[in-house]
Design an enzyme around this catalytic site. Sequence first.
Site, PDB file in Angstrom:
ATOM      1  CE  LYS A  52       8.296  -0.560 -13.405  1.00  0.00           C
ATOM      2  NZ  LYS A  52       9.005   0.526 -12.753  1.00  0.00           N
ATOM      3  CE  LYS A 112       4.195  -0.239  -8.366  1.00  0.00           C
ATOM      4  NZ  LYS A 112       4.841   0.906  -7.774  1.00  0.00           N
ATOM      5  CE  LYS A 122      12.641   3.445  -6.426  1.00  0.00           C
ATOM      6  NZ  LYS A 122      11.208   3.516  -6.741  1.00  0.00           N
TER       7      LYS A 122
HETATM    8  N1  AQP Z   1      12.750  -0.269 -15.353  1.00  0.00           N
HETATM    9  C1  AQP Z   1      12.654   1.013 -15.633  1.00  0.00           C
HETATM   10  N2  AQP Z   1      13.091   1.509 -16.819  1.00  0.00           N
HETATM   11  C2  AQP Z   1      13.023   2.837 -17.089  1.00  0.00           C
HETATM   12  N3  AQP Z   1      12.520   3.753 -16.224  1.00  0.00           N
HETATM   13  C3  AQP Z   1      12.088   3.298 -15.024  1.00  0.00           C
HETATM   14  N4  AQP Z   1      11.556   3.912 -13.955  1.00  0.00           N
HETATM   15  C4  AQP Z   1      11.295   3.007 -12.993  1.00  0.00           C
HETATM   16  N5  AQP Z   1      11.645   1.788 -13.410  1.00  0.00           N
HETATM   17  C5  AQP Z   1      12.137   1.921 -14.672  1.00  0.00           C
HETATM   18  C6  AQP Z   1      11.338   5.343 -13.873  1.00  0.00           C
HETATM   19  O1  AQP Z   1      11.887   5.800 -12.642  1.00  0.00           O
HETATM   20  C7  AQP Z   1      11.082   6.880 -12.174  1.00  0.00           C
HETATM   21  C8  AQP Z   1      10.755   6.715 -10.721  1.00  0.00           C
HETATM   22  O2  AQP Z   1       9.926   5.646 -10.519  1.00  0.00           O
HETATM   23  P1  AQP Z   1       9.170   5.498  -9.139  1.00  0.00           P
HETATM   24  O3  AQP Z   1      10.095   5.138  -8.073  1.00  0.00           O
HETATM   25  O4  AQP Z   1       8.351   6.692  -8.836  1.00  0.00           O
HETATM   26  O5  AQP Z   1       8.143   4.368  -9.432  1.00  0.00           O
HETATM   27  P2  AQP Z   1       8.269   3.106 -10.286  1.00  0.00           P
HETATM   28  O6  AQP Z   1       8.161   3.432 -11.734  1.00  0.00           O
HETATM   29  O7  AQP Z   1       7.210   2.185  -9.753  1.00  0.00           O
HETATM   30  O8  AQP Z   1       9.741   2.595  -9.981  1.00  0.00           O
HETATM   31  P3  AQP Z   1      10.175   1.205  -9.399  1.00  0.00           P
HETATM   32  O9  AQP Z   1      11.645   1.156  -9.321  1.00  0.00           O
HETATM   33  O10 AQP Z   1       9.481   0.122 -10.181  1.00  0.00           O
HETATM   34  O11 AQP Z   1       9.612   1.280  -7.924  1.00  0.00           O
HETATM   35  P4  AQP Z   1       8.671   0.260  -7.158  1.00  0.00           P
HETATM   36  O12 AQP Z   1       9.373  -1.053  -7.195  1.00  0.00           O
HETATM   37  O13 AQP Z   1       8.535   0.799  -5.778  1.00  0.00           O
HETATM   38  O14 AQP Z   1       7.369   0.221  -7.888  1.00  0.00           O
HETATM   39  C9  AQP Z   1       9.858   6.974 -13.069  1.00  0.00           C
HETATM   40  O15 AQP Z   1      10.080   8.022 -14.000  1.00  0.00           O
HETATM   41  C10 AQP Z   1       9.846   5.656 -13.778  1.00  0.00           C
HETATM   42  O16 AQP Z   1       9.264   5.747 -15.055  1.00  0.00           O
END
Ligand code: AQP
Length: 331
Positions: free
Chosen positions: A194, A110, A197
């Site tokens: 991955k 990140k 969002k």
């Molecule tokens: N691509 C993914 N596949 C499976 N699980 C996923 N998670 C996120 N992306 C995937 C799971 O969703 C939960 C919440 O995640 P988060 O919002 O706390 O943080 P993150 O993992 O960083 O999710 P994003 O969507 O990638 O957010 P941003 O873009 O803001 O960094 C967690 O249980 C995660 O494992």
Amino acid sequence: MRVLSGIQPSGDMQLGNYLGAIRKFVDLQHQYDCNFCVVDMHAITVWQDPVKLREQTFHIAAAYIAAGVDPEKAVIFHQSGVRAHAELAWILNCVARLGWLDRMTQFKDKAGKDKERASVGLYTYPVLQAADILVYKATHVPVGEDQKQHLELSRDIAGKFNHDFKTPDFFPLPEPLIKGPGARIMSLRDGTAKMSKSDPSANACIYLKDDADLIAKKIKKAKTDPEPLPTELDGLTDRPEAKNLVGIYGALSGKSDEDVLSEFGGQGFGVFKPALAELAVEKIAPIGTELRRLEDDPTYLAGILEKGAEKAAAIADPIVRDVKEIVGFLV
Ligand code: AQP
């Protein structure tokens, strides 16, 4: 047996969040004491527009409920609404070691090349995550694969606290619940990245709020290769986009990847993509409809979060009081 998990209000809830996390929450709420958080304090580790952050907080709460989390069964709340998270995080910052945080790959991903400009919060994010879990003495944490390393760190921090203060059983060592289909959903534009969002390309993600037409369109446009699907799993090696779409089909249908290949092996994407689009629309579009309905009622959502924060604080506050006593603060 207590479950804690959270999602950041850093954008619109995407399919990976649903398959990797929320879908598990829905099942777990029937077996455990469940606490599901909108982790707004994590979201601000990177810049968030304040007006959007509030909207996104409601969006995540609405998505939990639309996907099937029942606010009467599970506690749904916003992290900043329970002060105990921040209080415990500070104490745990003094337990965690710098070398442990230096190994966290998510920070490296990140922060990118310019880590001098990353916020200090982004660096200590995994310690706040440990506090989120330990402040409830949670025993189980349902997350996607990307959170595995952070969960291991939470266990290390709990273990070190118990050891340093000679309170061997104070914090349980939380167990990650990661396994299962959907633990790692990849971008529709790049099978090696991955699904996230905060991805700048809206076509990389299926969002829970997408309507049927948009879901089908995104699947049709998903990056693939010219080969037909293989009949065996080995044939997916070095074909990340094909592997991802097969994994999504499996996770949505409850079938193993092997079963998906025995059904579609030998077929091209001209056949597989419409079948996947139909399945995704069937499973995701109704959640989107309910999500949009709930988002139109922020008063209801604010009430759920406020009541949830009170219930969560009632569990967390006495635990933080015990922690303060253990470390020698005046209580
Ligand atoms: N691509 C993914 N596949 C499976 N699980 C996923 N998670 C996120 N992306 C995937 C799971 O969703 C939960 C919440 O995640 P988060 O919002 O706390 O943080 P993150 O993992 O960083 O999710 P994003 O969507 O990638 O957010 P941003 O873009 O803001 O960094 C967690 O249980 C995660 O494992």
